[in-house]
Design an enzyme around this catalytic site. Structure first.
Site, PDB file in Angstrom:
ATOM      1  N   PHE A 128       0.858  -1.175   0.000  1.00  0.00           N
ATOM      2  CA  PHE A 128       0.000   0.000   0.000  1.00  0.00           C
ATOM      3  C   PHE A 128       0.902   1.234   0.000  1.00  0.00           C
ATOM      4  O   PHE A 128       1.813   1.349   0.830  1.00  0.00           O
ATOM      5  CB  PHE A 128      -0.891   0.043   1.234  1.00  0.00           C
ATOM      6  CG  PHE A 128      -1.978  -1.006   1.265  1.00  0.00           C
ATOM      7  CD1 PHE A 128      -2.307  -1.750   0.142  1.00  0.00           C
ATOM      8  CD2 PHE A 128      -2.690  -1.241   2.440  1.00  0.00           C
ATOM      9  CE1 PHE A 128      -3.310  -2.705   0.174  1.00  0.00           C
ATOM     10  CE2 PHE A 128      -3.699  -2.189   2.478  1.00  0.00           C
ATOM     11  CZ  PHE A 128      -4.011  -2.921   1.355  1.00  0.00           C
ATOM     12  N   CYS A 129       0.659   2.155  -0.928  1.00  0.00           N
ATOM     13  CA  CYS A 129       1.377   3.422  -1.000  1.00  0.00           C
ATOM     14  C   CYS A 129       2.883   3.156  -1.113  1.00  0.00           C
ATOM     15  O   CYS A 129       3.310   2.412  -1.990  1.00  0.00           O
ATOM     16  CB  CYS A 129       1.031   4.280   0.222  1.00  0.00           C
ATOM     17  SG  CYS A 129       1.522   6.017   0.072  1.00  0.00           S
TER      18      CYS A 129
END
Length: 346
Positions: A128-129
């Site tokens: 994520f990210c």
């Protein structure tokens, strides 16, 4: 984006997903400085009970694991204690690596080893990210497509030149490795996995619980020029609802523009600015999603599915469903179609 319209094919019960012998195990690595929001996204997506699906057993279970007994979260907002150790990744079917802001600071060797051995044994790995920095540092992204937050895309390229960076998409699905661009895009990627694992119908119920867009294609842009319209009546919301209620009709981009009382060129600019996609791509995506739901609900006649979803012909239906899901309509039906027995209650 508004939630999908309930007309004309909205069921009161979703199709039953295949019953797994056990929940799909998701491990989330929480390292020093990890962003709390992305940990929350993982637990919200995969760790909450979902009584609205009427299942006797959960489809996923989540374990948080840390390299040390206590981990300070980003900016020291709080300290996480009592989580499992990194050996918990060895039982995981999916590993999630959230982001942290200090991307140029090397991860601990234990974290990188956990990522490497999880990938080596064939489990699914997500970031994520800026969690993609950890995957790249572990070496599992070499020669692969991946994305990260647009703000750090240049730094990512400099640090990890062997990775094929796609900086302007929401997420990248490479099959066994998936990367989401930012915190909100982590929700898009999570719902993409719900669709991939259990079908569009179940994913729609999860998205309603989240009050989040049911489907944003991974290829949509991360950053749009004007996410909040300067002029209230320029919002696409009413137009999207109107179109979702008429997907089976012969709608064209010109029809959408006429409904919005603007030129096709102006409509195109508004879609790009507000949704990060084109009117035609949005319309096609909505039609494919409807076709998948119709297949899940038991419609076996491909010409009927094609007509009701607005895809026109069975040949076009086959091509579009395969492009979106990686499965032919018949394979999609075998995987996500109605099972025998009582349907799920919602």
């Amino acid at each position: 984006m508004p939630q999908e319209s309930s007309q004309p094919f909205q069921p009161s019960r979703p199709s039953r997903p295949s019953r797994p012998s056990r929940p799909h195990r998701v491990a989330v690595i929480v390292d020093e400085g990890t962003n709390p929001f992305e940990v929350g996204v993982a637990t919200e997506l995969f760790g909450l009970p979902r009584p609205e699906l009427g299942l006797e057993h959960p489809l996923y279970e989540v374990t948080l694991c840390t390299p040390t007994p206590e981990v300070r979260m980003n900016h020291g907002f709080f300290t996480l204690a009592g989580a499992s150790g990194l050996d918990a990744v060895d039982d995981a079917d999916t590993l999630v690596v959230p982001g942290r802001p200090d991307n140029v600071v090397p991860r601990g060797g234990a974290v990188l080893d956990a990522i490497r051995r999880t990938h080596a044994r064939g489990a699914r790995v997500l970031s994520f990210c800026t969690g993609s920095f950890a995957l790249a540092e572990a070496g599992v992204l070499d020669g692969r497509r991946a994305t990260t937050h647009w703000l750090w895309a240049d730094s990512f390229r400099e640090l990890h030149p062997k990775v094929l960076v796609e900086p302007d998409v929401l997420f990248v699905d490479e099959g066994d490795i998936l990367t989401a661009a930012g915190s909100a895009a982590a929700l898009d990627l999570g719902l993409h996995l719900w669709r991939r694992d259990h079908g569009a119908e179940i994913a729609n119920h999860v998205s309603r619980r989240l009050v989040f867009a049911a489907h944003r294609d991974g290829g949509q842009r991360q950053f749009v020029e004007r996410p909040v319209p300067e002029v209230p009546d320029e919002s696409l919301g009413p137009l999207l609802v109107w179109a979702q209620e008429r997907l089976g009709e012969a709608l064209t981009v010109a029809d959408l523009a006429a409904r919005a009382a603007v030129s096709p060129a102006t409509l195109h600019r508004r879609f790009r600015a507000q949704l990060g996609t084109t009117p035609l791509a949005w319309l096609t995506g909505e039609r494919v999603a409807l076709a998948c739901r119709l297949i899940e609900r038991g419609e076996e006649r491909l010409d009927v599915v094609a007509e009701r979803s607005g895809l026109g012909t069975a040949a076009n239906l086959r091509a579009r469903v395969r492009r979106e899901t990686g499965l032919s309509p018949s394979a999609y039906r075998r995987r996500f179609g109605p099972a025998t027995g009582e349907a799920l209650s919602v």
